[in-house]
Design an enzyme around this catalytic site. Structure first.
Site, PDB file in Angstrom:
ATOM      1  CB  SER A   1      -0.886   0.018   1.245  1.00  0.00           C
ATOM      2  OG  SER A   1      -1.364   1.338   1.447  1.00  0.00           O
TER       3      SER A   1
ATOM      4  CG  HIS B   1      -3.880  -1.629  -1.807  1.00  0.00           C
ATOM      5  ND1 HIS B   1      -5.010  -2.331  -2.175  1.00  0.00           N
ATOM      6  CD2 HIS B   1      -4.256  -0.854  -0.761  1.00  0.00           C
ATOM      7  CE1 HIS B   1      -6.025  -1.993  -1.379  1.00  0.00           C
ATOM      8  NE2 HIS B   1      -5.590  -1.091  -0.514  1.00  0.00           N
TER       9      HIS B   1
ATOM     10  CG  ASP C   1      -5.052   2.374   0.659  1.00  0.00           C
ATOM     11  OD1 ASP C   1      -6.039   1.630   0.515  1.00  0.00           O
ATOM     12  OD2 ASP C   1      -3.962   1.988   1.125  1.00  0.00           O
TER      13      ASP C   1
ATOM     14  CG  MET D   1      -8.236   7.162   2.326  1.00  0.00           C
ATOM     15  SD  MET D   1      -7.471   7.136   3.952  1.00  0.00           S
ATOM     16  CE  MET D   1      -6.598   5.565   3.870  1.00  0.00           C
TER      17      MET D   1
ATOM     18  CG  HIS E   1      -9.219   0.185  -0.711  1.00  0.00           C
ATOM     19  ND1 HIS E   1      -8.641  -0.010   0.534  1.00  0.00           N
ATOM     20  CD2 HIS E   1     -10.563   0.168  -0.494  1.00  0.00           C
ATOM     21  CE1 HIS E   1      -9.588  -0.134   1.444  1.00  0.00           C
ATOM     22  NE2 HIS E   1     -10.760  -0.018   0.852  1.00  0.00           N
TER      23      HIS E   1
ATOM     24  CG  MET F   1     -11.226   3.337   1.904  1.00  0.00           C
ATOM     25  SD  MET F   1      -9.653   3.244   2.770  1.00  0.00           S
ATOM     26  CE  MET F   1      -8.549   3.361   1.368  1.00  0.00           C
TER      27      MET F   1
ATOM     28  CG  MET G   1     -11.803  -2.656   4.910  1.00  0.00           C
ATOM     29  SD  MET G   1     -10.255  -2.187   4.092  1.00  0.00           S
ATOM     30  CE  MET G   1      -9.308  -1.469   5.432  1.00  0.00           C
TER      31      MET G   1
ATOM     32  N   GLY H   1      -8.958   4.055   6.852  1.00  0.00           N
ATOM     33  CA  GLY H   1      -8.654   5.463   7.091  1.00  0.00           C
ATOM     34  C   GLY H   1      -7.176   5.717   7.334  1.00  0.00           C
ATOM     35  CG  PHE H   2      -5.826   6.805   9.999  1.00  0.00           C
ATOM     36  CD1 PHE H   2      -5.279   8.036   9.678  1.00  0.00           C
ATOM     37  CD2 PHE H   2      -7.131   6.743  10.462  1.00  0.00           C
ATOM     38  CE1 PHE H   2      -6.025   9.213   9.829  1.00  0.00           C
ATOM     39  CE2 PHE H   2      -7.888   7.906  10.620  1.00  0.00           C
ATOM     40  CZ  PHE H   2      -7.333   9.144  10.305  1.00  0.00           C
ATOM     41  N   GLY H   3      -3.026   3.912   7.965  1.00  0.00           N
ATOM     42  CA  GLY H   3      -2.094   2.797   8.039  1.00  0.00           C
ATOM     43  C   GLY H   3      -1.665   2.597   9.484  1.00  0.00           C
ATOM     44  N   GLY H   4      -0.985   1.494   9.743  1.00  0.00           N
ATOM     45  CA  GLY H   4      -0.364   1.291  11.046  1.00  0.00           C
ATOM     46  C   GLY H   4      -1.301   0.901  12.172  1.00  0.00           C
TER      47      GLY H   4
ATOM     48  CG  ASP I   1      -6.268  -2.807   2.977  1.00  0.00           C
ATOM     49  OD1 ASP I   1      -5.212  -2.535   3.576  1.00  0.00           O
ATOM     50  OD2 ASP I   1      -6.863  -1.998   2.232  1.00  0.00           O
TER      51      ASP I   1
HETATM   52  C1  DX5 Z   1      -6.336   1.478   5.434  1.00  0.00           C
HETATM   53  C2  DX5 Z   1      -5.874   1.196   4.031  1.00  0.00           C
HETATM   54  C3  DX5 Z   1      -4.778   0.221   3.985  1.00  0.00           C
HETATM   55  C4  DX5 Z   1      -3.558   0.643   4.745  1.00  0.00           C
HETATM   56  C5  DX5 Z   1      -2.900  -0.578   5.287  1.00  0.00           C
HETATM   57  O1  DX5 Z   1      -7.468   2.281   5.398  1.00  0.00           O
HETATM   58  O2  DX5 Z   1      -6.933   0.711   3.229  1.00  0.00           O
HETATM   59  O3  DX5 Z   1      -4.453  -0.158   2.655  1.00  0.00           O
HETATM   60  O4  DX5 Z   1      -2.640   1.359   3.987  1.00  0.00           O
HETATM   61  O5  DX5 Z   1      -1.818  -0.184   6.065  1.00  0.00           O
HETATM   62  P1  DX5 Z   1      -1.158  -1.110   7.154  1.00  0.00           P
HETATM   63  O6  DX5 Z   1      -0.577  -2.286   6.420  1.00  0.00           O
HETATM   64  O7  DX5 Z   1      -0.127  -0.228   7.763  1.00  0.00           O
HETATM   65  O8  DX5 Z   1      -2.242  -1.519   8.101  1.00  0.00           O
HETATM   66 ZN    ZN Z   2      -6.473  -0.251   1.222  1.00  0.00          ZN
END
Ligand code: DX5
Ligand code: ZN
Length: 226
Positions: free
Chosen positions: A12, A37, A39, A41, A70, A72, A141, A146-149, A177
């Site tokens: 991602s 991938h 993202d 948003m 993807h 969102m 999901m 909304g956020f990574g990590g 994901d």
């Molecule tokens: C979250 C995204 C993901 C995100 C995953 O809303 O759809 O694609 O980037 O990030 P990690 O792997 O850090 O959870």
């Molecule tokens: Zn995603």
């Protein structure tokens, strides 16, 4: 693209350097990424903003594999043509994004892309049962989007398992994901997923100047299936 259920890693770019997406995409692909991938948003469907079709179009020449977009965002329909023009291979919309997911998925196919449907952690898999004949991919999901990590939500695993049964022999990918790393990827694989999105676990510690770290992070995930 011939269909297969072998495990695929989709980095991602949410966790990549936003000022250098082209090189970041090339770096992870050189290190063995199967898909890229992307993202998108909108600050409305999810509480964060990233980028739109213009950015997807800008990175397209750097994506030699599959551009997996993807969305969102809500609504989806007004942006379908723009993502087709940007060169998305797969365009995934959330079932929660509007009242007419069936129409949206038909429109994505009609625009020449492969449709995917995504479900949030709070949405049961039955929500996509009526559209399985329209999609090439279901995205489960494993965090709230909304956020990574964020931390992997393990209750999603039983949904993946049920979905795998529902899909049977149909040629539909199951993508997970959120919070995917060498610990959670094998759990999702056992449950039946075949596409693994990874952001933080994959980009952690690396850079375009140290791409071998991306490679090592990907290898750790691949080794977890062995
Ligand atoms: C979250 C995204 C993901 C995100 C995953 O809303 O759809 O694609 O980037 O990030 P990690 O792997 O850090 O959870
Ligand atoms: Zn995603």
């Amino acid at each position: 693209m011939p269909f297969d259920r072998s495990p695929k890693i989709a980095p991602s770019i949410l966790s990549a350097d936003f000022a250098d997406f082209g090189r970041e995409c090339r770096a992870v692909q050189e290190q063995g990424a199967d898909w890229i991938h992307v993202d998108v948003m909108d600050g409305h469907f999810v509480p964060n903003l990233t980028f739109g079709p213009a950015m997807a179009k800008a990175i397209r020449p750097h994506v030699k594999t599959v551009m997996d977009v993807h969305l969102m965002i809500a609504p989806v329909d007004p942006y379908i043509d723009a993502f087709a023009e940007a060169g998305a291979d797969i365009l995934t919309a959330h079932v929660e994004a509007g009242p007419h997911i069936h129409r949206t998925l038909q429109a994505i196919r009609a625009a020449g892309m492969r449709p995917g449907v995504a479900i949030n952690p709070g949405t049961p898999v039955e929500a996509v049962e009526g559209v399985l004949d329209l999609v090439d991919l279901v995205l489960v999901m494993t965090v709230n989007p909304g956020f990574g990590g964020q931390k992997f939500i393990s209750s999603a695993l039983s949904k993946v398992r049920r979905l795998r049964e529902m899909i049977g022999a149909q040629e539909i990918h199951i993508e997970v994901d959120g919070g995917i790393d060498a610990t959670t990827a094998p759990l999702a694989r056992d449950a039946g997923a075949d596409v693994f999105v990874a952001g933080s676990a994959l980009f952690k510690g690396g850079s375009v100047d140290r791409p071998e770290v991306y490679g090592a992070n990907m290898k750790a995930i691949r080794d977890s299936w062995a």
